[in-house]
Design a protein around this motif. Sequence first.
Motif, PDB file in Angstrom:
ATOM      1  N   GLU A  54       0.814  -1.220   0.000  1.00 55.75           N
ATOM      2  CA  GLU A  54       0.000   0.000   0.000  1.00 55.75           C
ATOM      3  C   GLU A  54       0.849   1.272   0.000  1.00 55.75           C
ATOM      4  N   PHE A  81     -13.794  -8.253   3.023  1.00 56.85           N
ATOM      5  CA  PHE A  81     -13.522  -7.283   1.958  1.00 56.85           C
ATOM      6  C   PHE A  81     -12.541  -6.211   2.405  1.00 56.85           C
ATOM      7  N   GLU A  82     -12.717  -5.677   3.595  1.00 57.41           N
ATOM      8  CA  GLU A  82     -11.857  -4.585   4.053  1.00 57.41           C
ATOM      9  C   GLU A  82     -10.411  -5.040   4.241  1.00 57.41           C
ATOM     10  N   ILE A  85      -9.056  -5.435   0.263  1.00 55.65           N
ATOM     11  CA  ILE A  85      -9.029  -4.298  -0.664  1.00 55.65           C
ATOM     12  C   ILE A  85      -7.704  -3.544  -0.661  1.00 55.65           C
ATOM     13  N   ASN A  88      -4.614  -6.099  -2.105  1.00 56.86           N
ATOM     14  CA  ASN A  88      -4.942  -6.781  -3.355  1.00 56.86           C
ATOM     15  C   ASN A  88      -5.499  -5.871  -4.440  1.00 56.86           C
ATOM     16  N   ILE A  89      -6.003  -4.706  -4.068  1.00 54.13           N
ATOM     17  CA  ILE A  89      -6.523  -3.772  -5.065  1.00 54.13           C
ATOM     18  C   ILE A  89      -5.618  -2.540  -5.152  1.00 54.13           C
ATOM     19  N   ARG A  90      -5.454  -1.851  -4.039  1.00 50.28           N
ATOM     20  CA  ARG A  90      -4.588  -0.663  -4.055  1.00 50.28           C
ATOM     21  C   ARG A  90      -3.133  -1.051  -4.314  1.00 50.28           C
ATOM     22  N   PHE A 135     -14.249 -12.721  -1.896  1.00 48.40           N
ATOM     23  CA  PHE A 135     -13.587 -11.431  -2.081  1.00 48.40           C
ATOM     24  C   PHE A 135     -12.150 -11.607  -2.563  1.00 48.40           C
ATOM     25  N   TYR A 136     -11.480 -12.673  -2.128  1.00 55.05           N
ATOM     26  CA  TYR A 136     -10.138 -12.964  -2.620  1.00 55.05           C
ATOM     27  C   TYR A 136     -10.189 -13.238  -4.126  1.00 55.05           C
ATOM     28  N   SER A 139     -10.794 -10.162  -6.123  1.00 61.50           N
ATOM     29  CA  SER A 139      -9.599  -9.330  -6.294  1.00 61.50           C
ATOM     30  C   SER A 139      -8.698  -9.869  -7.394  1.00 61.50           C
ATOM     31  N   TYR A 142     -10.227  -8.875 -10.697  1.00 62.39           N
ATOM     32  CA  TYR A 142      -9.906  -7.457 -10.881  1.00 62.39           C
ATOM     33  C   TYR A 142      -8.465  -7.296 -11.349  1.00 62.39           C
TER      34      TYR A 142
END
Length: 273
Positions: A54, A81-82, A85, A88-90, A135-136, A139, A142
């Motif tokens: 991050e 999810f929190e 995110i 794995n996303i940011r 959610f994994y 990601s 995504y």
Amino acid sequence: MTTKPVLLTGASGALGRQLTRALAAEGLTLRLTDIVPFPDALPTNASFTQADLEDGVAILGLAEGCGTILHFGGVSVEKPFETVIGPNIRGLYHVYEAARREGARVIFASSNHSIGFHEREETLDADCQFRPDGFYGLSKAYGELMGRLYWDKHGVENVNLRIGSSFPEPIDARMLATWLSYADLCRLVHRCTVAEATGHAVIWGASDNSRTWWRKDHRGRIGWAPADTADVFAGQLAGKVSGNPVTERYQGGGFCAMAYSRKAPSPADPLAD
């Protein structure tokens, strides 16, 4: 690609440690990073920096001058999810921004959990519909789409390894279809790194298992074929199942059953899909 350093995120994890040993033995110069310390002795051609995905500035700095980013970092199991995110996303965005700036290729550790809600009776090609099982897995879907975007918009080459189950040995009947040996994983990542060109590619990360649910992909672009197989474990594992109907119905296995609250559709249900 191999004349420049290779950045490996998630280096302290089980797969990262395997890749560190194998790729260092191939003579690659490695920059290793993880949010936790590296637990092994460092190869002579590797360095380690503890960093958080991050932290975009840190990732940009680590990627400077690199020709390839092996992105194996982040949350690697199903989590809320929190929790997912951030890394794995940011964190993924930071990796792709670094790759865009450096003109580097990204090798992304995607997952079969991006398509986990396909049923086991299906045989899938790499261009199948995403059906994440949590959610994994979401990601990872995504992440593959981000690779598509950065290739189409910026020309960033990326290979998305849709990893099945990479363990020393398969441990249940499902893994007779999904198992990827450590040796096959290491050969796969090495070929992704040294291949002349990849474009945007998706490869099923599984050994040569006769029970596979997966077929066509882009492995021909990198010249890789698996050498190992889960078939030799079939005698001891064929009957080792969970007993959970959701787990056993879908390719994602137990991840599909986690927090599952839907009334399970019958095969005859016209809206089952």
